[in-house]
Design a protein around this motif. Structure first.
Motif, mmCIF file in Angstrom:
data_model
loop_
_atom_site.group_PDB
_atom_site.id
_atom_site.type_symbol
_atom_site.label_atom_id
_atom_site.label_comp_id
_atom_site.label_asym_id
_atom_site.label_seq_id
_atom_site.Cartn_x
_atom_site.Cartn_y
_atom_site.Cartn_z
ATOM 1 N N GLU A 1 -45.553 53.974 -9.038
ATOM 2 C CA GLU A 1 -44.513 55.005 -9.112
ATOM 3 C C GLU A 1 -44.820 56.169 -8.181
ATOM 4 O O GLU A 1 -43.934 56.702 -7.509
ATOM 5 N N THR A 2 -46.083 56.569 -8.144
ATOM 6 C CA THR A 2 -46.520 57.609 -7.207
ATOM 7 C C THR A 2 -47.676 57.042 -6.394
ATOM 8 O O THR A 2 -48.846 57.218 -6.736
ATOM 9 N N PRO A 3 -47.379 56.344 -5.318
ATOM 10 C CA PRO A 3 -48.443 55.688 -4.556
ATOM 11 C C PRO A 3 -49.301 56.691 -3.797
ATOM 12 O O PRO A 3 -48.860 57.795 -3.460
ATOM 13 N N MET A 4 -50.533 56.283 -3.519
ATOM 14 C CA MET A 4 -51.435 57.127 -2.741
ATOM 15 C C MET A 4 -50.918 57.316 -1.317
ATOM 16 O O MET A 4 -51.112 58.354 -0.705
ATOM 17 N N PHE A 5 -50.273 56.280 -0.797
ATOM 18 C CA PHE A 5 -49.696 56.357 0.547
ATOM 19 C C PHE A 5 -48.184 56.315 0.413
ATOM 20 O O PHE A 5 -47.640 55.472 -0.299
ATOM 21 N N GLU A 6 -47.507 57.205 1.101
ATOM 22 C CA GLU A 6 -46.071 57.373 0.921
ATOM 23 C C GLU A 6 -45.319 57.075 2.217
ATOM 24 O O GLU A 6 -45.534 57.723 3.238
ATOM 25 N N PHE A 7 -44.445 56.069 2.166
ATOM 26 C CA PHE A 7 -43.618 55.743 3.323
ATOM 27 C C PHE A 7 -42.461 56.724 3.506
ATOM 28 O O PHE A 7 -41.857 56.780 4.568
ATOM 29 N N TYR A 8 -42.155 57.489 2.469
ATOM 30 C CA TYR A 8 -40.904 58.229 2.456
ATOM 31 C C TYR A 8 -41.085 59.730 2.673
ATOM 32 O O TYR A 8 -40.222 60.517 2.311
ATOM 33 N N ASP A 9 -42.193 60.139 3.256
ATOM 34 C CA ASP A 9 -42.435 61.547 3.543
ATOM 35 C C ASP A 9 -41.421 62.020 4.590
ATOM 36 O O ASP A 9 -41.427 61.533 5.728
ATOM 37 N N PRO A 10 -40.542 62.958 4.237
ATOM 38 C CA PRO A 10 -39.514 63.388 5.202
ATOM 39 C C PRO A 10 -40.099 64.073 6.432
ATOM 40 O O PRO A 10 -39.457 64.118 7.483
ATOM 41 N N GLN A 11 -41.304 64.619 6.301
ATOM 42 C CA GLN A 11 -41.936 65.274 7.440
ATOM 43 C C GLN A 11 -42.570 64.275 8.404
ATOM 44 O O GLN A 11 -42.676 64.535 9.605
ATOM 45 N N LYS A 12 -43.008 63.145 7.872
ATOM 46 C CA LYS A 12 -43.684 62.140 8.702
ATOM 47 C C LYS A 12 -43.174 60.751 8.321
ATOM 48 O O LYS A 12 -43.908 59.924 7.783
ATOM 49 N N PRO A 13 -41.909 60.479 8.590
ATOM 50 C CA PRO A 13 -41.341 59.184 8.182
ATOM 51 C C PRO A 13 -41.960 58.024 8.961
ATOM 52 O O PRO A 13 -42.393 58.179 10.099
#
Length: 289
Positions: free
Chosen positions: A136-148
């Protein structure tokens, strides 16, 4: 990791360094190149994947973790060219050849990285890193709006899901899921899961092409297996490579807890307890693994 942060730290704080290594506090110590640092953060020793006494010697203190190299290096251009052209013209590997010698001959500093980082150089680490993305809250995020992060365009239609149960999963484009259950799994593009399929803790890489409904019907009528996963098949703790064909009523669960096995004639391997269905393999109807 934002490499520009790395470079900016070198420019402003690590003055006089000929080479700076990205470092990480690692737990699987023997899988990495390890370093020892002095009080100024300078690298004074480098060992590539040490074992036994050599591994123990790389521990900073009894209670401290090992410091692992991330394999990310920033060189001064002239230093890199000298190392490659004159000092080690026949070298093939940074970790085992160039970096250890550079530590002895040049000022080499460490940049300590304390965010998420994972080495996916083994089957187990690749498998675990992919499944971690389903949290649900992964350590690595594909969806960061600053660094897509974007994938290569595949121009596939959306996935079609009919009366299926999906829990903590990632489903790629162009899939067909029909009356199946997918839990804590990653399903790659163009995957086909038939009715009654249960996928748990599985990374399925998908397919490179589609088979038409007519082709699938013809294969099934001839007793052959189409690409995808057939009816009532149960799969757990598994990696399914591209274009694999898994029949109906198959069970892939490694219930015997086998750690390592090679069964290329049957289309699968087992590594670290994870069953791997090989690329383009066919797992016949009713097979139990």
């Amino acid at each position: 990791m934002d490499y520009m942060d790395f470079v900016q730290v070198i420019r402003h704080y690590i003055l006089g360094s000929n080479l700076t290594l990205g470092e990480y506090f690692g737990s699987r110590a023997s899988d990495y190149g390890l370093v020892k640092l002095d009080s100024r953060g300078r690298v004074i020793q480098f060992a590539e994947k040490p074992k036994g006494a050599d591994l123990k010697a790389m521990q900073e203190a009894k209670q401290s973790p090992y410091i692992a190299s991330m394999g990310v290096y920033v060189f001064k251009t002239d230093v890199l060219l000298k190392l490659l052209r004159w000092r080690f013209p026949t070298a093939n590997d940074f970790g085992s050849e160039i970096i250890p010698a550079a530590v002895m001959e040049h000022v080499v500093n460490a940049y300590m990285f304390r965010d998420y980082w994972e080495d996916i150089g083994t089957i187990k680490s690749f498998y675990e890193a992919n499944l971690a993305l389903t949290e649900e809250t992964p350590m690595f995020e594909f969806y960061d709006p600053q660094k897509p992060i974007y994938t290569s365009p595949t121009f596939l239609p959306p996935t079609k899901i009919d009366q299926s149960r999906i829990v903590d999963a990632i489903i790629s484009h162009g899939c067909f899921l029909r009356e199946c259950s997918v839990k804590h799994s990653v399903v790659g593009e163009r995957s086909r899961l038939d009715s009654g399929v249960e996928l748990v803790d599985t990374v399925m890489l998908g397919a490179d092409y589609y088979q038409t409904e007519a082709e699938i019907a013809s294969l099934l009528a001839d007793g052959k297996v189409p690409i995808g996963v057939g009816r009532n098949t149960k799969i757990r703790n598994c990696m399914i490579d591209k274009n694999a064909k898994i029949g109906k009523d198959v069970v892939i669960m490694n219930t015997d807890g086998v750690e390592e096995a090679d069964r290329p004639e049957m289309g699968f391997y087992i590594r670290s307890g994870i069953t791997i269905v090989a690329e383009k393999a066919t797992i016949e109807d009713g097979t139990v693994i």
